[in-house]
Design a protein around this motif. Sequence first.
Motif, PDB file in Angstrom:
ATOM      1  N   GLU A  16      60.968  15.757  70.687  1.00 55.22           N
ATOM      2  CA  GLU A  16      59.843  16.688  70.527  1.00 55.22           C
ATOM      3  C   GLU A  16      60.082  17.612  69.348  1.00 55.22           C
ATOM      4  O   GLU A  16      59.182  17.958  68.598  1.00 55.22           O
ATOM      5  CB  GLU A  16      59.671  17.526  71.793  1.00 55.22           C
ATOM      6  CG  GLU A  16      59.059  16.743  72.929  1.00 55.22           C
ATOM      7  CD  GLU A  16      59.181  17.472  74.234  1.00 55.22           C
ATOM      8  OE1 GLU A  16      59.141  18.716  74.195  1.00 55.22           O
ATOM      9  OE2 GLU A  16      59.317  16.812  75.271  1.00 55.22           O
ATOM     10  N   ALA A  17      61.371  18.003  69.185  1.00 55.94           N
ATOM     11  CA  ALA A  17      61.682  18.948  68.126  1.00 55.94           C
ATOM     12  C   ALA A  17      61.485  18.313  66.752  1.00 55.94           C
ATOM     13  O   ALA A  17      61.262  19.011  65.769  1.00 55.94           O
ATOM     14  CB  ALA A  17      63.117  19.440  68.264  1.00 55.94           C
ATOM     15  N   GLY A  18      61.569  16.986  66.697  1.00 55.52           N
ATOM     16  CA  GLY A  18      61.451  16.327  65.400  1.00 55.52           C
ATOM     17  C   GLY A  18      60.021  15.982  65.015  1.00 55.52           C
ATOM     18  O   GLY A  18      59.780  15.387  63.980  1.00 55.52           O
ATOM     19  N   TRP A  49      65.200   1.167  57.602  1.00 54.09           N
ATOM     20  CA  TRP A  49      65.393   1.452  59.039  1.00 54.09           C
ATOM     21  C   TRP A  49      66.796   2.025  59.282  1.00 54.09           C
ATOM     22  O   TRP A  49      66.978   2.994  59.999  1.00 54.09           O
ATOM     23  CB  TRP A  49      65.185   0.161  59.837  1.00 54.09           C
ATOM     24  CG  TRP A  49      65.737   0.205  61.229  1.00 54.09           C
ATOM     25  CD1 TRP A  49      65.152   0.755  62.322  1.00 54.09           C
ATOM     26  CD2 TRP A  49      67.003  -0.300  61.666  1.00 54.09           C
ATOM     27  NE1 TRP A  49      65.961   0.623  63.418  1.00 54.09           N
ATOM     28  CE2 TRP A  49      67.107  -0.018  63.047  1.00 54.09           C
ATOM     29  CE3 TRP A  49      68.056  -0.965  61.032  1.00 54.09           C
ATOM     30  CZ2 TRP A  49      68.228  -0.378  63.797  1.00 54.09           C
ATOM     31  CZ3 TRP A  49      69.164  -1.323  61.780  1.00 54.09           C
ATOM     32  CH2 TRP A  49      69.247  -1.026  63.140  1.00 54.09           C
ATOM     33  N   ALA A  50      67.783   1.408  58.622  1.00 52.01           N
ATOM     34  CA  ALA A  50      69.169   1.819  58.853  1.00 52.01           C
ATOM     35  C   ALA A  50      69.437   3.213  58.291  1.00 52.01           C
ATOM     36  O   ALA A  50      70.289   3.932  58.802  1.00 52.01           O
ATOM     37  CB  ALA A  50      70.118   0.804  58.211  1.00 52.01           C
ATOM     38  N   ALA A  55      65.255   8.314  62.551  1.00 48.55           N
ATOM     39  CA  ALA A  55      64.982   7.122  63.350  1.00 48.55           C
ATOM     40  C   ALA A  55      63.488   6.917  63.568  1.00 48.55           C
ATOM     41  O   ALA A  55      63.058   6.535  64.653  1.00 48.55           O
ATOM     42  CB  ALA A  55      65.728   7.171  64.691  1.00 48.55           C
ATOM     43  N   CYS A  56      62.684   7.207  62.536  1.00 51.40           N
ATOM     44  CA  CYS A  56      61.250   7.051  62.746  1.00 51.40           C
ATOM     45  C   CYS A  56      60.720   5.792  62.051  1.00 51.40           C
ATOM     46  O   CYS A  56      59.525   5.623  61.897  1.00 51.40           O
ATOM     47  CB  CYS A  56      60.483   8.303  62.334  1.00 51.40           C
ATOM     48  SG  CYS A  56      60.572   8.678  60.604  1.00 51.40           S
ATOM     49  N   ILE A  57      61.648   4.901  61.653  1.00 45.98           N
ATOM     50  CA  ILE A  57      61.224   3.601  61.126  1.00 45.98           C
ATOM     51  C   ILE A  57      61.578   2.541  62.164  1.00 45.98           C
ATOM     52  O   ILE A  57      62.708   2.490  62.643  1.00 45.98           O
ATOM     53  CB  ILE A  57      61.912   3.295  59.774  1.00 45.98           C
ATOM     54  CG1 ILE A  57      61.554   4.385  58.744  1.00 45.98           C
ATOM     55  CG2 ILE A  57      61.503   1.913  59.259  1.00 45.98           C
ATOM     56  CD1 ILE A  57      62.102   4.152  57.344  1.00 45.98           C
ATOM     57  N   ALA A  58      60.595   1.738  62.534  1.00 44.89           N
ATOM     58  CA  ALA A  58      60.823   0.666  63.503  1.00 44.89           C
ATOM     59  C   ALA A  58      61.068  -0.634  62.737  1.00 44.89           C
ATOM     60  O   ALA A  58      60.399  -0.903  61.738  1.00 44.89           O
ATOM     61  CB  ALA A  58      59.618   0.521  64.419  1.00 44.89           C
ATOM     62  N   PRO A  63      58.820  -3.111  58.042  1.00 40.27           N
ATOM     63  CA  PRO A  63      59.143  -2.070  59.027  1.00 40.27           C
ATOM     64  C   PRO A  63      58.010  -1.053  59.086  1.00 40.27           C
ATOM     65  O   PRO A  63      57.319  -0.835  58.096  1.00 40.27           O
ATOM     66  CB  PRO A  63      60.411  -1.430  58.453  1.00 40.27           C
ATOM     67  CG  PRO A  63      60.964  -2.439  57.510  1.00 40.27           C
ATOM     68  CD  PRO A  63      59.795  -3.163  56.940  1.00 40.27           C
ATOM     69  N   GLU A  64      57.840  -0.464  60.283  1.00 41.00           N
ATOM     70  CA  GLU A  64      56.754   0.512  60.424  1.00 41.00           C
ATOM     71  C   GLU A  64      57.312   1.923  60.421  1.00 41.00           C
ATOM     72  O   GLU A  64      58.307   2.202  61.081  1.00 41.00           O
ATOM     73  CB  GLU A  64      56.014   0.263  61.740  1.00 41.00           C
ATOM     74  CG  GLU A  64      55.063  -0.915  61.653  1.00 41.00           C
ATOM     75  CD  GLU A  64      54.473  -1.232  63.022  1.00 41.00           C
ATOM     76  OE1 GLU A  64      54.236  -0.283  63.800  1.00 41.00           O
ATOM     77  OE2 GLU A  64      54.297  -2.427  63.301  1.00 41.00           O
ATOM     78  N   ILE A  65      56.627   2.799  59.685  1.00 42.80           N
ATOM     79  CA  ILE A  65      57.080   4.190  59.605  1.00 42.80           C
ATOM     80  C   ILE A  65      56.185   5.043  60.496  1.00 42.80           C
ATOM     81  O   ILE A  65      54.960   5.014  60.376  1.00 42.80           O
ATOM     82  CB  ILE A  65      57.021   4.697  58.148  1.00 42.80           C
ATOM     83  CG1 ILE A  65      57.914   3.800  57.258  1.00 42.80           C
ATOM     84  CG2 ILE A  65      57.469   6.155  58.067  1.00 42.80           C
ATOM     85  CD1 ILE A  65      57.784   4.087  55.781  1.00 42.80           C
ATOM     86  N   ASP A  66      56.817   5.761  61.431  1.00 37.09           N
ATOM     87  CA  ASP A  66      56.056   6.622  62.340  1.00 37.09           C
ATOM     88  C   ASP A  66      55.861   7.980  61.667  1.00 37.09           C
ATOM     89  O   ASP A  66      56.766   8.821  61.649  1.00 37.09           O
ATOM     90  CB  ASP A  66      56.832   6.772  63.661  1.00 37.09           C
ATOM     91  CG  ASP A  66      56.027   7.531  64.701  1.00 37.09           C
ATOM     92  OD1 ASP A  66      55.025   8.167  64.331  1.00 37.09           O
ATOM     93  OD2 ASP A  66      56.404   7.485  65.889  1.00 37.09           O
ATOM     94  N   LEU A  67      54.695   8.185  61.132  1.00 31.25           N
ATOM     95  CA  LEU A  67      54.444   9.408  60.354  1.00 31.25           C
ATOM     96  C   LEU A  67      54.456  10.673  61.220  1.00 31.25           C
ATOM     97  O   LEU A  67      54.609  11.775  60.715  1.00 31.25           O
ATOM     98  CB  LEU A  67      53.108   9.295  59.610  1.00 31.25           C
ATOM     99  CG  LEU A  67      53.106   8.251  58.484  1.00 31.25           C
ATOM    100  CD1 LEU A  67      51.718   8.133  57.880  1.00 31.25           C
ATOM    101  CD2 LEU A  67      54.107   8.617  57.402  1.00 31.25           C
ATOM    102  N   GLU A  68      54.304  10.491  62.528  1.00 31.15           N
ATOM    103  CA  GLU A  68      54.322  11.656  63.409  1.00 31.15           C
ATOM    104  C   GLU A  68      55.707  12.323  63.396  1.00 31.15           C
ATOM    105  O   GLU A  68      55.844  13.503  63.636  1.00 31.15           O
ATOM    106  CB  GLU A  68      53.952  11.218  64.833  1.00 31.15           C
ATOM    107  CG  GLU A  68      53.772  12.339  65.836  1.00 31.15           C
ATOM    108  CD  GLU A  68      52.582  13.239  65.531  1.00 31.15           C
ATOM    109  OE1 GLU A  68      51.799  12.918  64.613  1.00 31.15           O
ATOM    110  OE2 GLU A  68      52.447  14.278  66.180  1.00 31.15           O
TER     111      GLU A  68
END
Lengths: 104, 405
Positions: A16-18, A49-50, A55-58, A63-68
């Motif tokens: 949540e903090a991130g 990802w690595a 850790a917001c890249i799947a 690879p997908e980047i979680d912009l949230e």
Amino acid sequence: MDAFDLIAMSRPARGEAGRTGDWRNERPVMDAGACVAARQGRTTCQICWAHCPDACIAQGAPPEIDLEFCKGCGICAEVCPSHAIEMVPEAQHGVCETAGGEKR
Amino acid sequence: MTKRILTGNESAAWGARLARAQVVAAYPITPQSPVVETLSSWVESGEMPAEFIAVESEHSAMSVCIGASTAGARAFTATSSNGLAYMTEQIWWAAGARLPIVMCVANRSLAAPWNVLNDQQDSMSVRDAGWVQLHCRDNQEILDTVVQAYWVAERTNLPVMVCYDGFLLSHTAMPVDVPDAAAVDAFLPPRPAPLQVIAPDDPRNIGPVVIADPRRDADGVLRGGYMELRAAHHEALLAAADVVQEAAEAWGRAIGRRTGGLLVEHRLEDAEIVLVAAGSLVTQLTLVADTLRSDGVAAGVLGIRCYRPFPAEAVRERLSDARAALVFDKALSYGYAGPIATDLKAALHGAAGSPAVYGAVCGLGGRDVTPEALADEVRRALIDARAGVVDRATAWVGRLQEGVR
């Protein structure tokens, strides 16, 4: 006793903090045509990802980047061997699409 | 078993070698340096199959030990004085992360002003960091205690500090029985799996931020907050007192020599006054007590071998019949009193028939501690005790009196 109750440890999870939402200055934009994994059509490379410190890249192709959760540090763009990720000023996008599709 | 003439530092190095320490990281500081110089030469010659990691400071030395221990290795380091002070932040981390690291401290005074000689201010200053703290009387005890320290550390998941007096022991040679490696291996098997197993298929974040309140983790399991982790640490440390004793018994069975335990006892039966101390002073006090006994003073000695956890219950039991206890501290909690004296008072508080506890400070910065000065202090304490004085200011043994009020 569970080791987790004796020492402070956690498993990777969305923090949540991130949650950065749209406070980035720059957003990573992936060019799937240049991404090694996407070109090969399978999960290879994954260097972004690595290296992502949040850790917001799947893993995926691409690879997908979680912009949230992305705070726009640009490490993924820096390490990408095929320069498939470009850091674009957030102001050019105007709005950030959150994970739930809600506009902010 | 081989008899060798070893200094205290060499005994410590032999302890680490026999315990099959796998990672040694250290920064040289007087009077500790020969410990890691010896280990370094063994690693270089191939006599000791370990990684020797040279670092640029004590803070890094402990950091390397923390990393190695987290990864499952048996880690060892040694330090002294300001090096220990410099390491302090990581001292807390090692304890809070419950890593079974063993560290020798060749006790030395803390600057300013600079002084390289012995007192116990360095290790006493980190007594509250959550390490087990064992104090050695002689070089044989140093070797035996380092091996036992791993036995204790790996059962309790606590780091253990093995303390011995700088120069008085660290640089003084005496005959030491070095047990056979096979006998030590039988006593100390390889380290069991660490609490924080590192596995690529089960990634963990070790030592993350922990808030005050309990909360559910990502899997919905309710986890304690900071207080719960600290309580578990405290309870582990209290329980370690039994483990320290068990280590001594197991060592006796495996090696055939009884070393260790919580306390050292000497002529406590019918003792009117008990002399209390930690480290090499304990040996000296036994001689002082014997001399006093031959002069008709019923003196006994109680050596504090295990300072943390403080063996409060055992101390109460041993001192129940004495009229007074005189504690010789080689350190001070500046602005209050000697640390062992304070702890002893606290342990005895409220116990029926407990003796008066007097504190004396001696040997700071390597000041000579003579048997005569110790005996004089005992006689002074006895006069006060017989007069019913229950409390008095900390006495200074061997301090310049001329012109000093």
